[in-house]
Design an enzyme around this catalytic site. Structure first.
Site, PDB file in Angstrom:
ATOM      1  NE  ARG A 144    -169.473 -50.805 -19.900  1.00  0.00           N
ATOM      2  CZ  ARG A 144    -170.262 -51.565 -18.893  1.00  0.00           C
ATOM      3  NH1 ARG A 144    -169.673 -51.582 -17.619  1.00  0.00           N
ATOM      4  NH2 ARG A 144    -170.731 -52.767 -19.156  1.00  0.00           N
ATOM      5  CE  LYS A 166    -172.960 -49.326 -21.215  1.00  0.00           C
ATOM      6  NZ  LYS A 166    -173.260 -49.911 -22.473  1.00  0.00           N
ATOM      7  CG  HIS A 235    -165.893 -49.935 -26.518  1.00  0.00           C
ATOM      8  ND1 HIS A 235    -166.329 -49.717 -25.275  1.00  0.00           N
ATOM      9  CD2 HIS A 235    -166.885 -50.612 -27.292  1.00  0.00           C
ATOM     10  CE1 HIS A 235    -167.404 -50.285 -24.881  1.00  0.00           C
ATOM     11  NE2 HIS A 235    -167.913 -50.928 -26.100  1.00  0.00           N
ATOM     12  NE  ARG A 238    -166.529 -52.975 -22.269  1.00  0.00           N
ATOM     13  CZ  ARG A 238    -166.753 -53.626 -21.025  1.00  0.00           C
ATOM     14  NH1 ARG A 238    -165.837 -53.368 -19.824  1.00  0.00           N
ATOM     15  NH2 ARG A 238    -168.034 -53.858 -20.593  1.00  0.00           N
ATOM     16  CG  HIS A 261    -171.217 -57.534 -20.690  1.00  0.00           C
ATOM     17  ND1 HIS A 261    -170.440 -58.380 -21.767  1.00  0.00           N
ATOM     18  CD2 HIS A 261    -170.988 -56.145 -21.051  1.00  0.00           C
ATOM     19  CE1 HIS A 261    -169.963 -57.198 -22.362  1.00  0.00           C
ATOM     20  NE2 HIS A 261    -170.223 -56.084 -21.826  1.00  0.00           N
ATOM     21  CE1 TYR A 270    -168.281 -54.096 -25.449  1.00  0.00           C
ATOM     22  CE2 TYR A 270    -170.295 -54.984 -25.523  1.00  0.00           C
ATOM     23  CZ  TYR A 270    -169.727 -53.929 -25.371  1.00  0.00           C
ATOM     24  OH  TYR A 270    -170.160 -52.780 -25.270  1.00  0.00           O
TER      25      TYR A 270
END
Length: 295
Positions: A144, A166, A235, A238, A261, A270
């Site tokens: 990211r 995250k 992104h 990614r 994830h 994605y």
């Protein structure tokens, strides 16, 4: 209103990333401007009518369903905070709904076009080496934007890189041969910009850590300079990493782990599988799909 927003942002910063906090701050700054223009200056004046008018105004301004959903989420979380602070009796935003978001499948860069883009010769200056290292690492490891920007030199451990995803969740991801080569070339000249005490892996000409906007700007500029006929952003790289890897490996759970994830369903959004690859795999593997050589 401004004091309440600032208190909320400080509370949020205790367990959220800087990027998340900044997103909430932007959303609530828009609310502040809207409320002030309508004479609502205190947080206690946030009611259903104001919230509905604000979201309606943002929609009329052309915000996408995705952006509207984020605005509503920020507003609702802020209202929950105000309830805890006894500034509101209840959360009026819970009564509002935003338009349904359309299904979105991110479009990766074509694998051959991306290879030509990454292999484009450059002048081998300090900035060229840094940019090439960033590009290769984005695509090699599926990072990211916030993860790459936060990298320290110490995060590189041989052919792996340790990142904080995250929610501060750490993970290790492999670094490919081309990315390792580009990183080695960048680190050989990084000292021309960075001081010995600077920990950031990627720095600007003044020696400070590169920010999110600076990285985004450089990728967009490189796409134009190298003749990539489409907009490039972190992104997108990614997405390309995930899609290309999944097309080759067919291992959705491995890609999930590499992307960091929590849920497999997120990984499915994605990525995009090549239909011909799937059809060929089906024909080769399914016992009822094999055709007889002669009828």
């Amino acid at each position: 209103m401004a004091a309440a927003v600032e208190a909320f942002v400080r509370d949020l910063a205790r367990n959220k990333s800087a990027a998340t906090v900044d997103a909430y701050r932007q959303d609530l700054a828009a609310l502040e401007r809207f409320a002030t223009a309508r004479g609502a200056e205190t947080a206690a004046e946030l009611d259903l009518a104001l919230a509905r008018s604000f979201l309606g105004s943002e929609r009329s301004r052309g915000l996408s369903p995705r952006s509207l959903a984020r605005r509503r989420s920020s507003l609702s979380r802020f209202a929950d905070f105000l309830v805890r602070q006894r500034l509101l009796a209840d959360n009026p935003v819970r009564l509002l709904r935003t338009p349904k978001q359309p299904g979105h499948l991110p479009r990766p860069v074509d694998i051959d076009s991306l290879a030509r883009f990454l292999d484009t010769p450059h002048a081998d200056s300090v900035i060229d080496r840094r940019d090439q290292a960033m590009l290769e690492l984005f695509y090699s490891s599926g990072l990211r934007l916030a993860e790459l920007a936060a990298l320290d030199v110490s995060a590189l451990q041989g052919a792996r890189v340790r990142v904080l995803g995250k929610g501060g969740k750490p993970r290790q991801v492999p670094v490919g041969a081309q990315a390792l080569k580009a990183l080695e070339a960048w680190r050989a000249v990084r000292g021309e910009w960075a001081s010995e005490v600077e920990s950031a892996l990627f720095v600007g000409q003044r020696g400070a850590r590169l920010g999110h906007r600076a990285i985004q700007k450089r990728l967009a500029e490189l796409a134009v300079a190298r003749g990539l006929p489409e907009h490039l952003h972190p992104h997108r790289l990614r997405h390309s990493f995930a899609s290309h890897l999944l097309e080759s490996s067919q291992d959705l759970r491995a890609v999930q782990e590499l992307l960091g994830h929590a849920n497999l369903s997120t990984t499915q959004v994605y990525t995009r599988l090549d239909w011909q690859h799937l059809a060929a795999s089906y024909d080769a593997a399914h016992p009822r799909a094999k055709r007889r050589s002669q009828e």
